[in-house]
Design an enzyme around this catalytic site. Sequence first.
Site, PDB file in Angstrom:
ATOM      1  N   ASP A 123       0.834  -1.207   0.000  1.00  0.00           N
ATOM      2  CA  ASP A 123       0.000   0.000   0.000  1.00  0.00           C
ATOM      3  C   ASP A 123       0.862   1.249   0.000  1.00  0.00           C
ATOM      4  O   ASP A 123       1.230   1.750   1.057  1.00  0.00           O
ATOM      5  CB  ASP A 123      -0.917  -0.030   1.229  1.00  0.00           C
ATOM      6  CG  ASP A 123      -1.956   1.060   1.248  1.00  0.00           C
ATOM      7  OD1 ASP A 123      -2.157   1.711   0.209  1.00  0.00           O
ATOM      8  OD2 ASP A 123      -2.570   1.267   2.307  1.00  0.00           O
ATOM      9  N   GLU A 154      -2.542  10.587   0.622  1.00  0.00           N
ATOM     10  CA  GLU A 154      -3.750   9.746   0.518  1.00  0.00           C
ATOM     11  C   GLU A 154      -4.135   9.145   1.860  1.00  0.00           C
ATOM     12  O   GLU A 154      -5.324   8.970   2.160  1.00  0.00           O
ATOM     13  CB  GLU A 154      -3.515   8.630  -0.509  1.00  0.00           C
ATOM     14  CG  GLU A 154      -4.769   7.832  -0.877  1.00  0.00           C
ATOM     15  CD  GLU A 154      -5.056   6.658   0.063  1.00  0.00           C
ATOM     16  OE1 GLU A 154      -6.188   6.146   0.050  1.00  0.00           O
ATOM     17  OE2 GLU A 154      -4.137   6.263   0.819  1.00  0.00           O
ATOM     18  N   GLU A 155      -3.148   8.821   2.677  1.00  0.00           N
ATOM     19  CA  GLU A 155      -3.419   8.115   3.926  1.00  0.00           C
ATOM     20  C   GLU A 155      -4.058   8.995   5.002  1.00  0.00           C
ATOM     21  O   GLU A 155      -4.548   8.486   6.008  1.00  0.00           O
ATOM     22  CB  GLU A 155      -2.123   7.506   4.484  1.00  0.00           C
ATOM     23  CG  GLU A 155      -1.501   6.425   3.611  1.00  0.00           C
ATOM     24  CD  GLU A 155      -2.326   5.139   3.564  1.00  0.00           C
ATOM     25  OE1 GLU A 155      -3.403   5.090   4.192  1.00  0.00           O
ATOM     26  OE2 GLU A 155      -1.879   4.184   2.912  1.00  0.00           O
TER      27      GLU A 155
END
Length: 395
Positions: A123, A154-155
């Site tokens: 990921d 994004e996280e």
Amino acid sequence: MRLHHLPLLALVLGATAKHNPAPILPDSLSNELLYLHRHLVEISSITGSELKVEHWLSSYLERQDFSVELQEVSKDRYNIYAYSGEKRATPVLVSSHIDTVPPFWPYYHNKTTDVIGGRGSVDAKGSVAAQIVAVQSLPQNIRENVALLYVVGEETGGDGMRAFSSWDERPEPAHKAVVFGEPTEGKLVCGHKGILGLTIHVQGKAAHSGYPWLGLSANDILSEALSELLKLRDGGLPSSKHYGNTTVNFGKIEGGVAANVVAETASAKLAVRLGGGTPKEVYDLIVKSLANVKAAAQEAGGDLTIERESEGYPPVNIDCDVEGFKRMTVNYGTDVPLLSGDHKRYLYGPGTIFVAHSDHEALEKKELEQAVRDYRTLIVAAVRDTAKAQEVEEL
């Protein structure tokens, strides 16, 4: 050769083929894939500290004859936009993220089992590496119709993709199809749950714990609030046949300063994964469920407020019309709904979300190699689809 030996020979050859299956990729592509993936994973890029991996990846893409542009998202944080050929505005965009969750775990490759691990190996640096090698291996007439976008953040809410969506220099005309990369077990995702992030803030009054009636415990109020939310999430929130139940996770709970002090403040961060309904509908249900707790807190001289971390989004339907793939839906969130525009959306990647964000994040070499082939299939299908659409528009 005697004919009666042929069946035995066939069995022997069949057994040999099972033990030595045909390679998924040519050695040159496989080696390049492993090289790129290893270097990406070896560089720590926890959200907020992505600069080193941005520099390395930008240089790598330039060495591969891509035109590379950096978009500043915040200080020392950049999105990477790259394209091959003369077209800056390509019909197809391939995208993933280069940030990871903490903590950093070093890269490893077990040559005996061909298991490859480390933070981001799944990921989503597995997707990044496979996407780039897939595009590199395409014929030039296909490759020149594809751009790459690798974003930060994004996280933790998607600030990188939000920034690209509102970028003054965003390529025009907009892309007609986007292939997103996340761990999907090598399957094509037909949709994922929505999300709503909330923080409950409680204000009480500090006092000596020997005389609790002189204060108002924020921890007590927060406990009552969470108790009401437990009741609500047990069947009181929207659901759907496609995405299942809406879930609520009490991710981070804080309150008080010491055991012998009545807590003056307390808070709880919640992640709500929407199986149905809209963020507003779910937010309104939560507000209603906590109305009595809030009123009692205010009557006692305290307060309870609910802060929305972002607008959130409802369940996301994603295109999955390319033949030859197994299909699934997922419960996690992505950058897919954060990229504005009218475009087809595909979501695919190697590895499983079940090991992402863990200390055993890893995948097999063959998963990476298969992802290269699958990304090529998706990209070629998208390019051909957009070309057909363009022909229709021109008629």
